[in-house]
Write a protein that holds these residues in place. Structure first.
Motif, PDB file in Angstrom:
ATOM      1  N   TRP A 275       0.839  -1.209   0.000  1.00 52.15           N
ATOM      2  CA  TRP A 275       0.000   0.000   0.000  1.00 52.15           C
ATOM      3  C   TRP A 275       0.873   1.258   0.000  1.00 52.15           C
ATOM      4  N   ARG A 276       1.784   1.319   0.950  1.00 56.26           N
ATOM      5  CA  ARG A 276       2.558   2.550   1.105  1.00 56.26           C
ATOM      6  C   ARG A 276       3.550   2.776  -0.042  1.00 56.26           C
ATOM      7  N   ALA A 277       4.126   1.688  -0.581  1.00 51.56           N
ATOM      8  CA  ALA A 277       5.058   1.861  -1.700  1.00 51.56           C
ATOM      9  C   ALA A 277       4.323   2.388  -2.932  1.00 51.56           C
ATOM     10  N   GLN A 278       3.006   2.155  -2.990  1.00 52.20           N
ATOM     11  CA  GLN A 278       2.230   2.583  -4.166  1.00 52.20           C
ATOM     12  C   GLN A 278       1.464   3.880  -3.957  1.00 52.20           C
TER      13      GLN A 278
ATOM     14  N   ASP B 142      13.031   0.157  -2.213  1.00 52.87           N
ATOM     15  CA  ASP B 142      14.192  -0.532  -1.648  1.00 52.87           C
ATOM     16  C   ASP B 142      14.532  -0.044  -0.244  1.00 52.87           C
ATOM     17  N   PHE B 143      14.241   1.223   0.035  1.00 53.69           N
ATOM     18  CA  PHE B 143      14.607   1.743   1.354  1.00 53.69           C
ATOM     19  C   PHE B 143      13.399   1.936   2.267  1.00 53.69           C
ATOM     20  N   LEU B 144      12.542   2.895   1.935  1.00 59.42           N
ATOM     21  CA  LEU B 144      11.437   3.241   2.845  1.00 59.42           C
ATOM     22  C   LEU B 144      10.520   2.051   3.114  1.00 59.42           C
ATOM     23  N   PHE B 145      10.120   1.359   2.066  1.00 57.40           N
ATOM     24  CA  PHE B 145       9.198   0.237   2.225  1.00 57.40           C
ATOM     25  C   PHE B 145       9.856  -1.060   1.801  1.00 57.40           C
ATOM     26  N   ASN B 146      11.099  -1.180   2.208  1.00 60.89           N
ATOM     27  CA  ASN B 146      11.876  -2.377   1.933  1.00 60.89           C
ATOM     28  C   ASN B 146      11.113  -3.613   2.411  1.00 60.89           C
TER      29      ASN B 146
ATOM     30  N   VAL C 163       8.830  -4.942   0.268  1.00 62.97           N
ATOM     31  CA  VAL C 163       7.711  -5.020  -0.667  1.00 62.97           C
ATOM     32  C   VAL C 163       8.024  -6.011  -1.795  1.00 62.97           C
ATOM     33  N   ASP C 164       9.302  -6.131  -2.174  1.00 64.09           N
ATOM     34  CA  ASP C 164       9.669  -7.069  -3.238  1.00 64.09           C
ATOM     35  C   ASP C 164      10.181  -8.408  -2.704  1.00 64.09           C
ATOM     36  N   GLU C 165      10.251  -8.569  -1.397  1.00 63.32           N
ATOM     37  CA  GLU C 165      10.813  -9.790  -0.813  1.00 63.32           C
ATOM     38  C   GLU C 165       9.836 -10.580   0.062  1.00 63.32           C
ATOM     39  N   LEU C 166       8.960  -9.889   0.776  1.00 63.18           N
ATOM     40  CA  LEU C 166       8.135 -10.591   1.778  1.00 63.18           C
ATOM     41  C   LEU C 166       6.933 -11.326   1.198  1.00 63.18           C
ATOM     42  N   GLY C 167       6.613 -11.068  -0.051  1.00 66.03           N
ATOM     43  CA  GLY C 167       5.452 -11.734  -0.642  1.00 66.03           C
ATOM     44  C   GLY C 167       5.446 -11.543  -2.144  1.00 66.03           C
ATOM     45  N   THR C 168       4.531 -12.260  -2.811  1.00 64.72           N
ATOM     46  CA  THR C 168       4.485 -12.171  -4.271  1.00 64.72           C
ATOM     47  C   THR C 168       3.160 -11.560  -4.760  1.00 64.72           C
ATOM     48  N   LYS C 169       2.222 -11.329  -3.835  1.00 61.10           N
ATOM     49  CA  LYS C 169       0.959 -10.727  -4.268  1.00 61.10           C
ATOM     50  C   LYS C 169       1.197  -9.314  -4.776  1.00 61.10           C
ATOM     51  N   THR C 170       0.344  -8.897  -5.697  1.00 61.32           N
ATOM     52  CA  THR C 170       0.493  -7.574  -6.277  1.00 61.32           C
ATOM     53  C   THR C 170      -0.456  -6.588  -5.591  1.00 61.32           C
ATOM     54  N   PHE C 171      -0.284  -5.328  -5.926  1.00 58.74           N
ATOM     55  CA  PHE C 171      -1.152  -4.290  -5.383  1.00 58.74           C
ATOM     56  C   PHE C 171      -2.621  -4.604  -5.686  1.00 58.74           C
ATOM     57  N   ILE C 172      -2.869  -5.033  -6.928  1.00 59.92           N
ATOM     58  CA  ILE C 172      -4.248  -5.342  -7.330  1.00 59.92           C
ATOM     59  C   ILE C 172      -4.815  -6.549  -6.568  1.00 59.92           C
ATOM     60  N   ASP C 173      -3.933  -7.536  -6.262  1.00 61.01           N
ATOM     61  CA  ASP C 173      -4.387  -8.678  -5.457  1.00 61.01           C
ATOM     62  C   ASP C 173      -4.936  -8.196  -4.112  1.00 61.01           C
ATOM     63  N   TYR C 174      -4.228  -7.257  -3.491  1.00 56.54           N
ATOM     64  CA  TYR C 174      -4.650  -6.761  -2.180  1.00 56.54           C
ATOM     65  C   TYR C 174      -5.770  -5.720  -2.265  1.00 56.54           C
ATOM     66  N   PHE C 175      -5.695  -4.887  -3.298  1.00 62.17           N
ATOM     67  CA  PHE C 175      -6.639  -3.759  -3.394  1.00 62.17           C
ATOM     68  C   PHE C 175      -7.313  -3.764  -4.769  1.00 62.17           C
ATOM     69  N   PRO C 176      -8.164  -4.786  -5.034  1.00 64.42           N
ATOM     70  CA  PRO C 176      -8.744  -4.956  -6.372  1.00 64.42           C
ATOM     71  C   PRO C 176      -9.592  -3.766  -6.824  1.00 64.42           C
ATOM     72  N   GLU C 177     -10.077  -2.971  -5.862  1.00 62.63           N
ATOM     73  CA  GLU C 177     -10.901  -1.805  -6.233  1.00 62.63           C
ATOM     74  C   GLU C 177     -10.110  -0.775  -7.045  1.00 62.63           C
ATOM     75  N   TYR C 178      -8.781  -0.906  -7.076  1.00 63.49           N
ATOM     76  CA  TYR C 178      -7.947   0.028  -7.843  1.00 63.49           C
ATOM     77  C   TYR C 178      -7.692  -0.445  -9.280  1.00 63.49           C
ATOM     78  N   GLN C 179      -8.250  -1.606  -9.636  1.00 61.80           N
ATOM     79  CA  GLN C 179      -8.002  -2.128 -10.980  1.00 61.80           C
ATOM     80  C   GLN C 179      -8.790  -1.333 -12.021  1.00 61.80           C
ATOM     81  N   THR C 180      -8.107  -0.907 -13.081  1.00 55.82           N
ATOM     82  CA  THR C 180      -8.796  -0.203 -14.158  1.00 55.82           C
ATOM     83  C   THR C 180      -9.226  -1.225 -15.217  1.00 55.82           C
ATOM     84  N   GLU C 181      -9.934  -0.740 -16.225  1.00 52.68           N
ATOM     85  CA  GLU C 181     -10.452  -1.668 -17.241  1.00 52.68           C
ATOM     86  C   GLU C 181      -9.356  -2.444 -17.959  1.00 52.68           C
TER      87      GLU C 181
END
Ligand code: BLA
Length: 311
Positions: free
Chosen positions: A233-236, A259-263, A265-283
């Motif tokens: 969420w915060r990295a995006q 890599d720094f502030l929200f380090n 985000v690329d290591e702790l999981g593989t889900k994407t922003f849309i996986d977590y927050f599908p309401e942000y998906q565009t057409e």
């Protein structure tokens, strides 16, 4: 140097003096958040062993595109704390402070979150122990971490009242302890902010010391995913992105964020922003650029005095 002074016009001397006293005044009244970070680290070292994080080698300081903005980064870890990091940004007109602490996934301790933005006449402040798990569906989490320390919030509630409407999505990342406020600069307010910061930090530090390692693999996985969702969420969507991009350019800003502030985000999981927050998906499947789908909400504090969510 008298000859120079004599040859300068009175107008010019006046101008120079005014400039000098103005910049002096500015320096005296402006807050420096570097001291906040140093104090927190000093308190930490009294209680636990801090080791430098591998991120410290890569990130220590940076100069903005304007050649005048300074960014200072600090990063540590401990046996239980995955990452304790700080970023302080300063130039002639603003100061930014972003201090956070993230646990190893074996621990369910909240995330320490201090985000202060100061410009000539406004301060935007978020200070909280962000819950790792939703407080609405896991009331024992609230009991475990927040109910006992609500007095910390009450102590500062009058000095730092609710800051008004904010991005609706942010509320679920906040706890009933949150200090969300805006104020105009004064020495008293900055002194109070410093005390509040240290008090919230001490409360968090104590939690990290008391917490027991989680042995249940499913719970460790749940902690890991919850932290990953928060970082995603915060990295995006963090409100500081726009300013950070203006200060250091898009590429460096993205690197700092991921890599720094929200380090993690690329290591702790593989889900994407849309996986977590599908309401942000565009057409076309991409992430909506909008900061918020809900919009600005919560004119008043959505928790009662005991810390129960009242919406
Ligand atoms: C504004 N920062 C804000 C606001 C919030 C936060 C709630 C008010 C605007 C809004 O409602 O979104 C902070 N929001 C948070 C935090 C979380 C969250 C901490 O959801 C955690 C989950 N702030 C920074 C950094 C910069 C910064 C690093 O932390 C700049 C580099 C700037 N914050 C900043 C600026 C504003 C702001 C410029 C005002 C601009 C705006 O309102 O969009």
């Amino acid at each position: 140097n008298p000859p120079v002074l004599i040859s300068a016009s009175p107008k010019k001397i006046n101008f120079t003096l005014r400039r000098r006293s103005k910049s002096l005044l500015f320096r005296v009244s402006a807050v420096s958040y570097k001291e906040f970070a140093e104090s927190a680290l000093e308190e930490t070292r009294k209680r636990i062993v801090l080791e430098p994080s591998h991120l410290q080698e890569k990130y220590s300081s940076m100069t903005g595109l304007d050649g005048k903005t300074e960014l200072r980064m600090l990063a540590f870890k401990s046996s239980k704390i995955r990452l304790l990091r700080s970023m302080a940004i300063e130039n002639e007109t603003m100061q930014v402070f972003d201090f956070a602490g993230f646990m190893e996934p074996e621990y369910d301790t909240p995330i320490f979150c201090a985000n202060f933005f100061t410009s000539a006449n406004v301060n935007i402040v978020v200070l909280d122990l962000n819950p790792l798990h939703q407080l609405t569906d896991q009331t024992d989490y609230q009991e475990k971490y927040y109910n006992k320390i609500m007095s910390i919030y009450h102590k500062y509630a009058e000095t730092f009242p609710w800051g008004g409407k904010l991005t609706g999505e942010s509320i679920k990342f906040f706890s009933p302890l949150v200090m969300w406020t805006r104020f105009s600069s004064s020495q008293e307010k900055h002194k109070a902010l410093f005390s509040a910061f240290l008090e919230y930090y001490q409360a968090w530090l104590e939690m990290t010391i008391q917490v027991r390692e989680e042995m249940e693999p499913s719970q460790v996985r749940a902690n890991c995913e919850a932290q990953h969702k928060y970082l995603t969420w915060r990295a995006q969507k963090d409100p500081g992105h726009g300013l950070l991009k203006r200060l250091v350019g898009e590429e460096k800003a993205m690197e700092l964020l991921r890599d720094f502030l929200f380090n993690g985000v690329d290591e702790l999981g593989t889900k994407t922003f849309i996986d977590y927050f599908p309401e942000y998906q565009t057409e076309d499947g991409t992430v909506n650029d909008k900061r918020s789908i809900i919009g600005k909400s919560y004119e008043t504090r959505p928790w009662d005095l005991t810390g129960q969510f009242i919406g």
